[in-house]
Design an enzyme around this catalytic site. Sequence first.
Site, PDB file in Angstrom:
ATOM      1  N   HIS A   1       0.754  -1.249  -0.021  1.00 59.58           N
ATOM      2  CA  HIS A   1       0.045  -0.024   0.010  1.00 59.58           C
ATOM      3  C   HIS A   1       0.995   1.111   0.031  1.00 59.58           C
ATOM      4  CE1 HIS A   1      -3.935  -2.003   1.830  1.00 59.58           C
ATOM      5  NE2 HIS A   1      -3.099  -2.912   0.883  1.00 59.58           N
TER       6      HIS A   1
ATOM      7  N   GLU B   1       0.896   3.910   1.836  1.00 58.84           N
ATOM      8  CA  GLU B   1       1.593   4.388   3.042  1.00 58.84           C
ATOM      9  C   GLU B   1       2.556   3.434   3.715  1.00 58.84           C
ATOM     10  OE1 GLU B   1      -2.915   5.323   2.955  1.00 58.84           O
ATOM     11  OE2 GLU B   1      -1.816   3.666   2.385  1.00 58.84           O
TER      12      GLU B   1
ATOM     13  N   CYS C   1      -6.090   2.065   5.436  1.00 63.39           N
ATOM     14  CA  CYS C   1      -6.601   0.732   6.011  1.00 63.39           C
ATOM     15  C   CYS C   1      -6.037   0.370   7.509  1.00 63.39           C
ATOM     16  CB  CYS C   1      -6.224  -0.424   4.983  1.00 63.39           C
ATOM     17  SG  CYS C   1      -4.644  -0.901   5.110  1.00 63.39           S
TER      18      CYS C   1
ATOM     19  N   CYS D   1      -2.184  -0.349   7.464  1.00 65.22           N
ATOM     20  CA  CYS D   1      -1.582   0.889   7.131  1.00 65.22           C
ATOM     21  C   CYS D   1      -1.376   1.668   8.620  1.00 65.22           C
ATOM     22  CB  CYS D   1      -1.958   2.004   5.959  1.00 65.22           C
ATOM     23  SG  CYS D   1      -1.331   1.082   4.352  1.00 65.22           S
TER      24      CYS D   1
END
Length: 162
Positions: free
Chosen positions: A58, A60, A91, A94
Amino acid sequence: MSAKEKHEIFLKRAIEIANLNIDNGGRPFGCVVVNNHDGEIIIETVNTMHINNDPTAHAELNAIREIGIGKKGTMMEIFTNCTIYASGQPCPMCLSAMHLVKVPNVYYVNSNQDGEPFKLSTASILDQLSKPLSQQSINIYHLPISNSLYEKWFNKQQQQLK
């Protein structure tokens, strides 16, 4: 320039790099990490799941990994002086990483509710994680086996402080 306008500049940049990621076959997620002291961008990253099939890639987490590689000092020293700007609501994975490295501020544009019609919401994961382990959809078992891993690690950390 107001504080809101400054935040919007970085959020617009997160959207811009997320748009480029879509053009390159990726998902609509971009992240900009900014140094709180000088307002400079430290890193810009996007979701790269499409490149290597890594479900943890992801935007991040990619930023946290890349900043941490080769940096002197602990992750906490680095991230406690940063703000993360994201195109989408972080999410649970993260967010957990951000808590681990003590990020003080996160701003995001699109919410889980915004992503729901496009199957881009992680609200169901957050819902699962908020339940006791015995009630989650994954069977999770605690099977204690005598060991001293944590004690060994703690003692080693104490020795390094001396």
